[in-house]
Design a protein around this motif. Structure first.
Motif, PDB file in Angstrom:
ATOM      1  N   CYS A 189       0.820  -1.217   0.000  1.00  0.00           N
ATOM      2  CA  CYS A 189       0.000   0.000   0.000  1.00  0.00           C
ATOM      3  C   CYS A 189       0.851   1.262   0.000  1.00  0.00           C
ATOM      4  O   CYS A 189       0.606   2.193  -0.777  1.00  0.00           O
ATOM      5  N   VAL A 190       1.855   1.298   0.859  1.00  0.00           N
ATOM      6  CA  VAL A 190       2.694   2.503   0.957  1.00  0.00           C
ATOM      7  C   VAL A 190       3.512   2.695  -0.313  1.00  0.00           C
ATOM      8  O   VAL A 190       3.588   3.806  -0.850  1.00  0.00           O
ATOM      9  N   ALA A 191       4.129   1.631  -0.808  1.00  0.00           N
ATOM     10  CA  ALA A 191       4.951   1.760  -2.014  1.00  0.00           C
ATOM     11  C   ALA A 191       4.110   2.125  -3.229  1.00  0.00           C
ATOM     12  O   ALA A 191       4.523   2.954  -4.051  1.00  0.00           O
ATOM     13  N   TYR A 192       2.931   1.542  -3.351  1.00  0.00           N
ATOM     14  CA  TYR A 192       2.077   1.869  -4.497  1.00  0.00           C
ATOM     15  C   TYR A 192       1.597   3.314  -4.424  1.00  0.00           C
ATOM     16  O   TYR A 192       1.486   3.996  -5.438  1.00  0.00           O
ATOM     17  N   ALA A 193       1.317   3.800  -3.226  1.00  0.00           N
ATOM     18  CA  ALA A 193       0.902   5.198  -3.088  1.00  0.00           C
ATOM     19  C   ALA A 193       2.051   6.156  -3.377  1.00  0.00           C
ATOM     20  O   ALA A 193       1.833   7.234  -3.934  1.00  0.00           O
ATOM     21  N   VAL A 214       4.893   5.531  -5.260  1.00  0.00           N
ATOM     22  CA  VAL A 214       5.609   5.361  -6.517  1.00  0.00           C
ATOM     23  C   VAL A 214       5.152   6.374  -7.579  1.00  0.00           C
ATOM     24  O   VAL A 214       5.898   6.699  -8.491  1.00  0.00           O
ATOM     25  N   TRP A 215       3.965   6.892  -7.432  1.00  0.00           N
ATOM     26  CA  TRP A 215       3.451   7.855  -8.412  1.00  0.00           C
ATOM     27  C   TRP A 215       3.886   9.282  -8.113  1.00  0.00           C
ATOM     28  O   TRP A 215       3.642  10.175  -8.906  1.00  0.00           O
ATOM     29  N   ARG A 216       4.499   9.525  -6.991  1.00  0.00           N
ATOM     30  CA  ARG A 216       4.959  10.867  -6.607  1.00  0.00           C
ATOM     31  C   ARG A 216       6.370  11.081  -7.140  1.00  0.00           C
ATOM     32  O   ARG A 216       7.348  10.865  -6.459  1.00  0.00           O
ATOM     33  N   SER A 217       6.471  11.514  -8.365  1.00  0.00           N
ATOM     34  CA  SER A 217       7.785  11.654  -8.999  1.00  0.00           C
ATOM     35  C   SER A 217       8.518  12.916  -8.554  1.00  0.00           C
ATOM     36  O   SER A 217       9.713  13.045  -8.782  1.00  0.00           O
ATOM     37  N   GLU A 218       7.826  13.851  -7.917  1.00  0.00           N
ATOM     38  CA  GLU A 218       8.488  15.081  -7.508  1.00  0.00           C
ATOM     39  C   GLU A 218       9.313  14.914  -6.231  1.00  0.00           C
ATOM     40  O   GLU A 218      10.117  15.768  -5.893  1.00  0.00           O
ATOM     41  N   VAL A 219       9.142  13.805  -5.546  1.00  0.00           N
ATOM     42  CA  VAL A 219       9.872  13.546  -4.311  1.00  0.00           C
ATOM     43  C   VAL A 219      11.046  12.625  -4.618  1.00  0.00           C
ATOM     44  O   VAL A 219      10.934  11.703  -5.421  1.00  0.00           O
ATOM     45  N   ARG A 220      12.162  12.883  -3.962  1.00  0.00           N
ATOM     46  CA  ARG A 220      13.368  12.097  -4.188  1.00  0.00           C
ATOM     47  C   ARG A 220      13.184  10.643  -3.723  1.00  0.00           C
ATOM     48  O   ARG A 220      12.458  10.373  -2.774  1.00  0.00           O
ATOM     49  N   PRO A 221      13.880   9.708  -4.380  1.00  0.00           N
ATOM     50  CA  PRO A 221      13.732   8.289  -4.022  1.00  0.00           C
ATOM     51  C   PRO A 221      14.125   7.969  -2.576  1.00  0.00           C
ATOM     52  O   PRO A 221      13.515   7.111  -1.949  1.00  0.00           O
ATOM     53  N   PHE A 222      15.138   8.644  -2.009  1.00  0.00           N
ATOM     54  CA  PHE A 222      15.527   8.313  -0.638  1.00  0.00           C
ATOM     55  C   PHE A 222      14.445   8.712   0.353  1.00  0.00           C
ATOM     56  O   PHE A 222      14.316   8.094   1.414  1.00  0.00           O
ATOM     57  N   VAL A 223      13.624   9.701   0.019  1.00  0.00           N
ATOM     58  CA  VAL A 223      12.494  10.058   0.879  1.00  0.00           C
ATOM     59  C   VAL A 223      11.429   8.958   0.803  1.00  0.00           C
ATOM     60  O   VAL A 223      10.850   8.565   1.822  1.00  0.00           O
ATOM     61  N   HIS A 224      11.201   8.451  -0.398  1.00  0.00           N
ATOM     62  CA  HIS A 224      10.248   7.337  -0.570  1.00  0.00           C
ATOM     63  C   HIS A 224      10.671   6.151   0.269  1.00  0.00           C
ATOM     64  O   HIS A 224       9.867   5.579   1.013  1.00  0.00           O
ATOM     65  N   VAL A 277      10.454   2.344   4.818  1.00  0.00           N
ATOM     66  CA  VAL A 277      11.133   1.674   5.927  1.00  0.00           C
ATOM     67  C   VAL A 277      10.522   2.091   7.263  1.00  0.00           C
ATOM     68  O   VAL A 277      10.362   1.273   8.167  1.00  0.00           O
ATOM     69  N   SER A 278      10.147   3.368   7.394  1.00  0.00           N
ATOM     70  CA  SER A 278       9.514   3.828   8.635  1.00  0.00           C
ATOM     71  C   SER A 278       8.210   3.083   8.895  1.00  0.00           C
ATOM     72  O   SER A 278       7.964   2.621  10.013  1.00  0.00           O
ATOM     73  N   TYR A 279       7.381   2.973   7.873  1.00  0.00           N
ATOM     74  CA  TYR A 279       6.141   2.219   8.026  1.00  0.00           C
ATOM     75  C   TYR A 279       6.418   0.751   8.337  1.00  0.00           C
ATOM     76  O   TYR A 279       5.718   0.136   9.132  1.00  0.00           O
ATOM     77  N   LEU A 280       7.439   0.194   7.692  1.00  0.00           N
ATOM     78  CA  LEU A 280       7.755  -1.218   7.929  1.00  0.00           C
ATOM     79  C   LEU A 280       8.344  -1.461   9.309  1.00  0.00           C
ATOM     80  O   LEU A 280       8.269  -2.568   9.818  1.00  0.00           O
ATOM     81  N   LEU A 281       8.932  -0.459   9.900  1.00  0.00           N
ATOM     82  CA  LEU A 281       9.443  -0.622  11.263  1.00  0.00           C
ATOM     83  C   LEU A 281       8.332  -0.492  12.292  1.00  0.00           C
ATOM     84  O   LEU A 281       8.351  -1.154  13.325  1.00  0.00           O
ATOM     85  N   ARG A 305       8.381   2.324 -11.320  1.00  0.00           N
ATOM     86  CA  ARG A 305       9.281   3.457 -11.460  1.00  0.00           C
ATOM     87  C   ARG A 305      10.355   3.191 -12.493  1.00  0.00           C
ATOM     88  O   ARG A 305      10.677   4.033 -13.308  1.00  0.00           O
ATOM     89  N   ARG A 306      10.949   1.994 -12.449  1.00  0.00           N
ATOM     90  CA  ARG A 306      12.042   1.673 -13.365  1.00  0.00           C
ATOM     91  C   ARG A 306      11.552   0.998 -14.648  1.00  0.00           C
ATOM     92  O   ARG A 306      12.312   0.844 -15.591  1.00  0.00           O
ATOM     93  N   LYS A 307      10.297   0.523 -14.656  1.00  0.00           N
ATOM     94  CA  LYS A 307       9.669  -0.120 -15.822  1.00  0.00           C
ATOM     95  C   LYS A 307      10.453  -1.353 -16.280  1.00  0.00           C
ATOM     96  O   LYS A 307      10.706  -1.547 -17.461  1.00  0.00           O
ATOM     97  N   GLN A 308      10.849  -2.211 -15.313  1.00  0.00           N
ATOM     98  CA  GLN A 308      11.580  -3.440 -15.613  1.00  0.00           C
ATOM     99  C   GLN A 308      10.901  -4.632 -14.931  1.00  0.00           C
ATOM    100  O   GLN A 308      11.400  -5.164 -13.945  1.00  0.00           O
ATOM    101  N   PRO A 309       9.762  -5.079 -15.456  1.00  0.00           N
ATOM    102  CA  PRO A 309       9.040  -6.165 -14.782  1.00  0.00           C
ATOM    103  C   PRO A 309       9.765  -7.506 -14.816  1.00  0.00           C
ATOM    104  O   PRO A 309       9.570  -8.334 -13.937  1.00  0.00           O
TER     105      PRO A 309
END
Length: 183
Positions: free
Chosen positions: A56-60, A62-72, A77-81, A159-163
């Motif tokens: 749920c968190v990753a799918y929500a 992944v569409w936010r391209s304006e935010v840097r990947p390390f923030v994602h 990781v915060s949610y998973l902890l 994001r990377r389009k490599q299924p």
């Protein structure tokens, strides 16, 4: 069967990408179920909790391209902890409504005390060079690894389009799971 598909199509009007979403969700669910079915530990509900949280968190995010990947990844990781840890201690927020605040508070304090006692017992045994039969740390780590794999799969596909990389990685994980469990 064709009437059901036609009804579904006109009722929900799926847009482009629904098939990829459905296939990815089903493949990830099968991989998580393979880990749970291998019975590494008696209770692996935290693996499902971490996987659903990560999905749920990753799918929500992944569409936010304006935010840097390390923030994602920091948010994932915060949610998973937090959420799988709450699942492991038996967090039930609806008990406030049924039993009242004081009963909820006493139950939560007891659950946290048991959780940290088990973790600290494992830490003390391992740091002393002993062998521990406590499974809570392994259970938590397995949930974290499963959640990170699910988030990584979503990230690579959308994001990377490599299924194909995801399919290869998931097959490798299921193969390793089967190899080490003997199933």
């Amino acid at each position: 069967m064709d009437r059901l598909i036609i009804w579904f199509w006109y009722r929900f009007e799926p847009r482009e990408g629904w098939l990829l979403f459905t296939l990815l969700a089903s493949i990830l669910a099968m991989c998580v179920q393979a880990v749970v079915a291998a019975e590494w530990l008696p209770n692996l509900s935290v693996v499902w909790a971490a996987s659903i949280t990560a999905f749920c968190v990753a799918y929500a995010l992944v569409w936010r391209s304006e935010v840097r990947p390390f923030v994602h990844w920091g948010l994932i990781v915060s949610y998973l902890l937090v959420l799988p840890t709450l699942r492991m201690i038996g967090f039930r927020p609806f008990t406030i409504l049924t039993q009242g605040w004081t009963a909820y508070q006493l139950n939560s304090e007891r659950q946290w005390a048991v959780f940290w006692a088990r973790v600290s017992g494992w830490m003390n045994t391992v740091t002393a060079g002993g062998e521990s039969r406590e499974t809570i740390v392994f259970e938590w780590a397995l949930g974290l690894i499963a959640g990170l794999c699910v988030a990584f799969a979503i990230w690579i596909v959308y994001r990377r389009k490599q299924p194909f990389l995801v399919i290869f990685a998931l097959l490798l994980l299921v193969g390793l799971n089967n190899f080490f469990t003997g199933s």
